[in-house]
Write an enzyme that holds these catalytic residues in place. Sequence first.
Site, PDB file in Angstrom:
ATOM      1  N   LYS A 116      -3.022 -41.759   2.824  1.00  0.00           N
ATOM      2  CA  LYS A 116      -2.284 -43.040   3.468  1.00  0.00           C
ATOM      3  C   LYS A 116      -1.324 -42.740   4.615  1.00  0.00           C
ATOM      4  CE  LYS A 116      -3.706 -46.954   0.691  1.00  0.00           C
ATOM      5  NZ  LYS A 116      -3.252 -48.150  -0.048  1.00  0.00           N
ATOM      6  N   LYS A 198     -15.048 -43.900   0.198  1.00  0.00           N
ATOM      7  CA  LYS A 198     -14.656 -44.877  -0.461  1.00  0.00           C
ATOM      8  C   LYS A 198     -14.862 -46.240   0.277  1.00  0.00           C
ATOM      9  CE  LYS A 198     -10.574 -46.659  -2.032  1.00  0.00           C
ATOM     10  NZ  LYS A 198      -9.484 -47.186  -2.939  1.00  0.00           N
ATOM     11  N   LYS A 201     -10.936 -52.003   1.747  1.00  0.00           N
ATOM     12  CA  LYS A 201     -10.620 -53.046   2.369  1.00  0.00           C
ATOM     13  C   LYS A 201      -9.877 -52.905   3.729  1.00  0.00           C
ATOM     14  CE  LYS A 201      -7.632 -54.564  -1.144  1.00  0.00           C
ATOM     15  NZ  LYS A 201      -6.593 -53.776  -1.558  1.00  0.00           N
TER      16      LYS A 201
HETATM   17  P1  ATP Z   1      -6.358 -50.351   0.182  1.00  0.00           P
HETATM   18  O1  ATP Z   1      -7.978 -50.213   0.908  1.00  0.00           O
HETATM   19  O2  ATP Z   1      -5.445 -51.312   0.938  1.00  0.00           O
HETATM   20  O3  ATP Z   1      -5.757 -48.965  -0.145  1.00  0.00           O
HETATM   21  P2  ATP Z   1      -7.599 -50.592  -2.273  1.00  0.00           P
HETATM   22  O4  ATP Z   1      -8.790 -51.333  -2.359  1.00  0.00           O
HETATM   23  O5  ATP Z   1      -7.880 -49.293  -2.365  1.00  0.00           O
HETATM   24  O6  ATP Z   1      -6.657 -51.081  -1.160  1.00  0.00           O
HETATM   25  P3  ATP Z   1      -6.348 -51.902  -4.642  1.00  0.00           P
HETATM   26  O7  ATP Z   1      -6.543 -53.468  -4.084  1.00  0.00           O
HETATM   27  O8  ATP Z   1      -4.982 -51.708  -5.054  1.00  0.00           O
HETATM   28  O9  ATP Z   1      -6.526 -50.994  -3.698  1.00  0.00           O
HETATM   29  O10 ATP Z   1      -7.214 -51.683  -5.703  1.00  0.00           O
HETATM   30  C1  ATP Z   1      -7.541 -52.400  -6.905  1.00  0.00           C
HETATM   31  C2  ATP Z   1      -8.301 -51.699  -7.757  1.00  0.00           C
HETATM   32  O11 ATP Z   1      -9.597 -51.741  -7.173  1.00  0.00           O
HETATM   33  C3  ATP Z   1      -8.017 -50.682  -8.253  1.00  0.00           C
HETATM   34  O12 ATP Z   1      -8.173 -50.391  -9.769  1.00  0.00           O
HETATM   35  C4  ATP Z   1      -8.857 -49.362  -7.405  1.00  0.00           C
HETATM   36  O13 ATP Z   1      -9.054 -48.374  -8.197  1.00  0.00           O
HETATM   37  C5  ATP Z   1     -10.031 -50.390  -7.389  1.00  0.00           C
HETATM   38  N1  ATP Z   1     -11.011 -49.871  -6.261  1.00  0.00           N
HETATM   39  C6  ATP Z   1     -10.546 -50.002  -4.797  1.00  0.00           C
HETATM   40  N2  ATP Z   1     -11.602 -49.551  -3.960  1.00  0.00           N
HETATM   41  C7  ATP Z   1     -12.646 -49.266  -4.946  1.00  0.00           C
HETATM   42  C8  ATP Z   1     -13.907 -48.795  -4.646  1.00  0.00           C
HETATM   43  N3  ATP Z   1     -14.429 -48.568  -3.671  1.00  0.00           N
HETATM   44  N4  ATP Z   1     -14.678 -48.582  -5.755  1.00  0.00           N
HETATM   45  C9  ATP Z   1     -14.226 -48.833  -7.161  1.00  0.00           C
HETATM   46  N5  ATP Z   1     -13.061 -49.341  -7.384  1.00  0.00           N
HETATM   47  C10 ATP Z   1     -12.173 -49.626  -6.290  1.00  0.00           C
END
Ligand code: ATP
Length: 333
Positions: A116, A198, A201
């Site tokens: 990040k 990964k 969002k």
């Molecule tokens: P950002 O992209 O803003 O960092 P994020 O989507 O990675 O956000 P969170 O919204 O806090 O982060 O994630 C919520 C949950 O979703 C967490 O448990 C994270 O491990 C899971 N998660 C996020 N992206 C994935 C993915 N691509 N596949 C599986 N699990 C995910």
Amino acid sequence: MSEHQKKTIFSGVQPSGKLTLGNYLGAIRNFPLLQEEYQCIYCVVDLHAITVRQEPAALRRQTLEVLAQYIACGLDPEKSILFIQSHVPAHAELAWILNCYTMFGEASRMTQFKDKAAKHSDNVNVGLFDYPVLMAADILLYQADLVPVGVDQLQHIELTRNIAQRFNGVYSDTFTMPEPYIPKAGAKIMSLTDPTRKMSKSDQNPGGFVLLMDKPDDILRKFKRAVTDSDNRIVVRDDKPGVSNLITIYALATGQTIQQVEEQFAGKGYGELKPAVGEAVVELLRPIREKTEDLLKNKDYLEQVYTAGAQKASALARKTLDKVYRKVGFIKR
Ligand code: ATP
Ligand code: LTN
């Protein structure tokens, strides 16, 4: 089983944007599964979200949207505690204490911070560095036994365990040692445009992610354009990340095993696989999107849910915080 004997589950999702299929398949999908056997506590972690700049009106909207999506995905506010992190000040209070039991060196090893910091090089703030300690506070405050997350959060849970162990070692047992709960399939859903990364969002390219609120036409289009490879065989293999990702998504969306999906598509081409995955995801997400839209029309109900949730969460959090304050030597107020 009475509430006292039940084990506790805690997890959180950031309102840092709109939720993706990755968030759903990696984490939120599992939230309601254990609602009966566990005391479940699910939080919208807005304090975490501001470690990256957020537009205030958008943050407010997204916070309510995540809460609505928790309910739309099957969480029942009568059974689980649903609340907004900034409504329970104990999270920030415990985070400060835990800062003093977290080593700079161990926090510096967090790969999410490094990623990040590289992505937001104009705003590498101390909050971003401290993010995992706040996450440890979230979990330890409720004496959680189990934390359902995607695999990207495993390192943060290991840090949480180290902090808990250090604190318990100094002051005798204070915190329950949490275990991660990571799904066998779906723990890391990959980007549709770059399957080595990964699905996130905050991706610059919206073709890489599918949002829970995407319209069916958009979902179908994104899957039709998904990156695959030139070999045209439909199997899960390390050197086929795009196809493996599509098979995983299809298996989860239709409730089949990977093997069943490979058999179903044996001898077929990507031209059949991609629209099939798109359609399965459209059907998977349709009820969630419709329920979310309905809930967002009823702000009074959402307010009732988060107000009651914060009340219950505060009472539980207070117990842990009082114990911690006593142990470190603060005078009782
Ligand atoms: P950002 O992209 O803003 O960092 P994020 O989507 O990675 O956000 P969170 O919204 O806090 O982060 O994630 C919520 C949950 O979703 C967490 O448990 C994270 O491990 C899971 N998660 C996020 N992206 C994935 C993915 N691509 N596949 C599986 N699990 C995910
Ligand atoms: N860091 C997590 C969100 C999060 C969380 C938590 C998850 C904040 N606090 C406590 C589980 C338990 C992420 O997914 N980015």
